[in-house]
Scaffold this active site. Structure first.
Site, PDB file in Angstrom:
ATOM      1  N   SER A  50      54.002  21.427   8.295  1.00  0.00           N
ATOM      2  CA  SER A  50      53.404  20.262   9.622  1.00  0.00           C
ATOM      3  C   SER A  50      51.916  20.670   9.867  1.00  0.00           C
ATOM      4  O   SER A  50      51.960  22.221  10.259  1.00  0.00           O
ATOM      5  CB  SER A  50      53.739  19.580  10.324  1.00  0.00           C
ATOM      6  OG  SER A  50      54.084  20.018  11.118  1.00  0.00           O
ATOM      7  N   ASP A  51      51.430  19.885  10.618  1.00  0.00           N
ATOM      8  CA  ASP A  51      49.799  21.018  11.447  1.00  0.00           C
ATOM      9  C   ASP A  51      50.904  20.712  12.969  1.00  0.00           C
ATOM     10  O   ASP A  51      52.381  20.274  12.855  1.00  0.00           O
ATOM     11  CB  ASP A  51      49.087  20.737  11.765  1.00  0.00           C
ATOM     12  CG  ASP A  51      47.818  20.810  12.847  1.00  0.00           C
ATOM     13  OD1 ASP A  51      48.474  21.981  13.318  1.00  0.00           O
ATOM     14  OD2 ASP A  51      46.666  20.316  12.250  1.00  0.00           O
ATOM     15  N   TRP A  52      50.506  22.298  13.836  1.00  0.00           N
ATOM     16  CA  TRP A  52      51.561  22.659  14.950  1.00  0.00           C
ATOM     17  C   TRP A  52      51.996  20.688  15.865  1.00  0.00           C
ATOM     18  O   TRP A  52      50.766  20.218  16.556  1.00  0.00           O
ATOM     19  CB  TRP A  52      50.889  23.024  16.370  1.00  0.00           C
ATOM     20  CG  TRP A  52      50.981  24.767  15.586  1.00  0.00           C
ATOM     21  CD1 TRP A  52      52.192  25.398  16.557  1.00  0.00           C
ATOM     22  CD2 TRP A  52      51.555  24.564  14.404  1.00  0.00           C
ATOM     23  NE1 TRP A  52      52.139  26.561  15.765  1.00  0.00           N
ATOM     24  CE2 TRP A  52      51.670  25.827  14.416  1.00  0.00           C
ATOM     25  CE3 TRP A  52      51.087  24.842  12.589  1.00  0.00           C
ATOM     26  CZ2 TRP A  52      52.247  26.910  13.310  1.00  0.00           C
ATOM     27  CZ3 TRP A  52      51.453  25.006  11.796  1.00  0.00           C
ATOM     28  CH2 TRP A  52      51.930  26.931  11.901  1.00  0.00           C
ATOM     29  N   GLY A  93      52.603  17.928  14.762  1.00  0.00           N
ATOM     30  CA  GLY A  93      51.964  16.501  14.219  1.00  0.00           C
ATOM     31  C   GLY A  93      52.923  16.040  12.949  1.00  0.00           C
ATOM     32  O   GLY A  93      53.095  15.114  12.478  1.00  0.00           O
TER      33      GLY A  93
END
Ligand code: BGC
Length: 711
Positions: free
Chosen positions: A261-263, A265
């Site tokens: 995931s993005d940080w 996210g």
């Protein structure tokens, strides 16, 4: 520059049958038996531990079974410094200063997949010295809006150019031992409300424009990692979007690797079933809550097993760097610095030249350098991606080192730097000049033979997590330039940016205009070598510079900015596709970039077969200087059943020619790359019929035309 990439013929295999499992081979599947036996030993707790961040930039292995943690290197344009394990506080180590590589749009301005491959190699060499397994890059979202905060990190407004460069970067990184993580999948084209916005896009635009770069990097370069974007697409968060992750990425493209995931996210434990492997950082959803959800039967253990297997594939393929070997030498290495220089050199774009360039130092012995961007460091700044650079040659330093003994150079800042405090205080960068600084600049200009004016933005203005409010040059630069040009007509303007800016005044008031980007550790040296004529400029714009912001698609349709739902109402007409369709004048077209030399194109020949279109043409360097030209091939489909772009980039090649040299260039357009998305049948199709081919020096400077037919 002669080495050619081996683009595997996988595109053919994969696009021929849509919505079916791709038969593509991946290096990741060589360890399945070993993985079976490891997984047979693992407890559910150990599996779940692998599915979320252990620290800010690592995720867990299984020590008991000899499986190392995965170490991530924040990218995409340099290996980020070491941080305390669970915070953003730097460790201030002595060995973690890295090479600052030119940022995304600069790399794209080279139009060179070969250089992108070198770039990936340089990043991987430095990542491995630091013990990293996966580089969080390349960042390959399409530059949809000119004011996008991360346009400087991204590559291009065109999917084919973005895709081929992503392929190069991926090959270069992975063949040198580090996995890539393509980001941000998908449709993260605005920073405004990026954590909540829901993108509404037609399937055709999604496929043809926004997903194509990711698809190419997965299919043609076997990318091992992908980062899910913050936003939603058609109502579903990207990190739990089963259509994007399971159906398209894994099912259609045959991706065998891992998605992180993005940080911050990740939004639910169910993300595991939708195709997410690792929540980063921490484990709010894929930690204890996941364990409980599996035990309760809300999330299936099969999904957990599948996700663990995918992570193990990457872990088995990327050899861990033993802890005692990491961080032993300085991260920035001479071979990587050389790559940074090579990329920077070929990225500089000459937009306009009425004869002042290359600099004639005999005639112009006293040079005024005006503008803070001549000295402003660009390796860090703003929010997000940044490099603790071992060094950064700024333009003034580069210039001084090349001409200190040939000309007198004097510098004044002209405008005050837009800094971090300004951003926090939400002060707009569009403001009036400071009267005293302006007067000082005018005095110097008046007393000099020639002015090099450094305009543009900086990394505090172009930054992650917010989009710019306007394309206007910041800090009163238009006014300063006007005042300076009134007292000295010999003005060369160098624009330091990663994204389009309004250049209407610059164009009028300058004899020559150059774009020099956020161009990395060696940027100043590369720029000086171009300005002094050691090397002819050969960069080409990877995006259109429109005349004004209101001309650009999302602004003209009034669909940006949007915070809850972002309708991509322009469909496939992004970038030059829009300006061409609307027949709008632009400041500088996509693909534009001048040379100190000149090139003549002739003798086009085009022949189509069942496989595609073979074309050849002759190109001659008709000037008196060795130079490189990027020849571009655009295609028009006049008989298509669908609404088509006036022209679409389908091929390009960087050609190096000695003065007077003429060369026959041969290119091949794969039939499958003429595909269009058939929205009725949800399938790729290649329409038979006429194909008009235009070959030229930019999207609006077509020199040769020919027509053929495909069956
Ligand atoms: C960015 C990513 C980056 C991550 C870790 C996020 O805010 O969107 O591109 O890799 O932070 O720094």
């Amino acid at each position: 520059m002669t080495r050619k990439l081996l683009y595997l013929p996988v595109l053919v295999l994969a696009v021929a049958g849509c919505n079916c499992e791709s038969a593509r081979k991946s290096a990741l599947t060589a360890h399945e038996k070993e993985i079976d036996s490891i997984m047979a030993e693992m407890t559910l707790e150990e599996k779940v531990a692998m599915l979320h961040g252990k620290h800010m930039f690592s995720s867990a292995g299984v020590k008991r079974l000899g499986i190392a943690d995965i170490e991530y290197a924040d990218g995409p344009f340099g290996i980020r410094e070491e941080l305390e394990p669970d915070s953003w506080t730097p460790l201030h180590m002595e060995t973690d200063s890295a090479t600052f590589f030119p940022t995304g749009s600069a790399l794209a301005a080279t139009w060179s997949p070969e250089l992108a491959r070198e770039y990936g190699k340089g990043m991987a060499i430095e990542a491995r010295l630091r013990g990293k397994d996966m580089i969080l890059g390349p960042a390959i979202n399409i530059q949809r809006i000119p004011t996008g905060g991360r346009t400087y990190e991204y590559l291009s407004e065109d999917p084919y150019l973005s895709g081929l460069l992503a392929v190069g970067y991926t090959l270069g990184a992975q063949e040198n031992g580090a996995a890539v993580c393509l980001k941000h999948y998908a449709l993260n084209n605005q920073e405004t409300a990026r954590g909540i916005v829901d993108v509404k896009v037609s399937e055709r635009a999604m496929r043809e424009i926004y997903l194509t770069p990711f698809e190419m990097a997965v299919k043609q370069a076997d990318a091992w990692g992908v980062m899910a974007a913050y936003n939603k697409v058609e109502g579903k968060w990207c990190s739990e979007n089963s259509v994007l992750l399971n159906d398209i990425l894994r099912g259609e493209w045959g991706f065998k690797g891992m998605v992180i995931s993005d940080w911050g996210g990740t939004h639910s434990t169910g993300a595991v079933e939708a195709g997410l492997n690792v929540e980063m950082p921490g484990g709010a959803f894929l930690g204890d809550s996941l364990l409980v959800a599996v035990k309760d039967g809300r999330v299936s253990e099969e999904a957990v097993d599948e996700r663990v297997r995918e992570i193990l594939r990457v872990r088995m393929t990327v050899k861990p760097v033993p802890e005692e070997m990491a961080n032993k030498t300085m991260t920035s290495q001479p071979n990587a610095q050389k790559i940074a220089y090579d990329v920077a050199l070929r990225s500089v774009v000459l937009l306009k030249n009425s004869g002042l360039l290359p600099l004639d130092l005999q005639k112009y012995g006293k040079i005024a350098v005006i503008g803070d961007n001549a000295v402003c460091p660009q390796a860090t700044g703003g929010f997000g991606a940044g490099v603790k650079a071992l060094y950064e040659i700024n333009p003034l330093r580069g210039l001084m080192s090349r001409i200190y003994d040939k000309a007198e150079v004097e510098y004044v800042p002209g405008y005050r730097r837009y800094g971090p405090m300004d951003r926090f205080m939400r002060k707009s960068p569009v403001c009036d000049p400071d009267p005293e600084m302006l007067a000082e600049a005018v005095r110097l200009a008046e007393a000099s033979d020639l002015v090099i004016f450094f305009a543009g933005e900086n990394r505090e203005i172009e930054t992650e997590s917010s989009d710019r409010k306007s394309m206007t040059l910041p800090l009163g630069q238009d006014e300063i330039l006007r005042a300076v040009s009134e007292v000295n007509p010999n003005v060369v303007t160098v624009v330091v940016v990663g994204a389009p800016v309004d250049l209407r005044n610059v164009e009028k008031l300058s004899s020559a205009v150059v774009v020099s980007w956020y161009n990395g550790s060696e940027g100043g040296n590369a720029l000086a070598d171009i300005l002094t004529g050691k090397v002819s400029p050969s960069g080409k714009l990877p995006f259109t510079i429109p005349e004004k912001l209101e001309d650009s698609p999302a602004f003209s349709l009034g669909v940006f900015p949007r915070y809850d739902e972002a309708p991509y109402s322009e469909g496939i007409f992004v970038g030059y596709r829009w300006y061409d369709k609307k027949n709008l004048p632009v400041m500088y077209p996509f693909g534009h970039g001048l040379s100190y030399s000149s090139f003549e194109y002739s003798d086009i020949s085009v022949r189509s077969s069942g496989k595609g279109i073979k074309l050849s043409f002759q190109i001659q360097n008709t000037g008196d200087m060795a130079a490189e030209e990027v020849a571009q091939v655009y295609v028009e489909r006049p008989e298509s059943m669908q609404e088509m772009s006036v022209r679409e980039l389908k091929g390009f090649e960087r050609i190096s020619l000695a003065p007077g040299e003429s060369r026959k260039v041969e290119m091949f357009i794969d039939r499958e790359s003429l595909r269009v998305w058939d929205s009725v049948h949800s399938c790729w199709t290649v329409e038979p019929g006429r194909v008009n081919i235009g070959i030229g020096s930019s999207s609006r400077d077509i020199r040769l035309n020919a027509t053929t037919t495909i069956k």
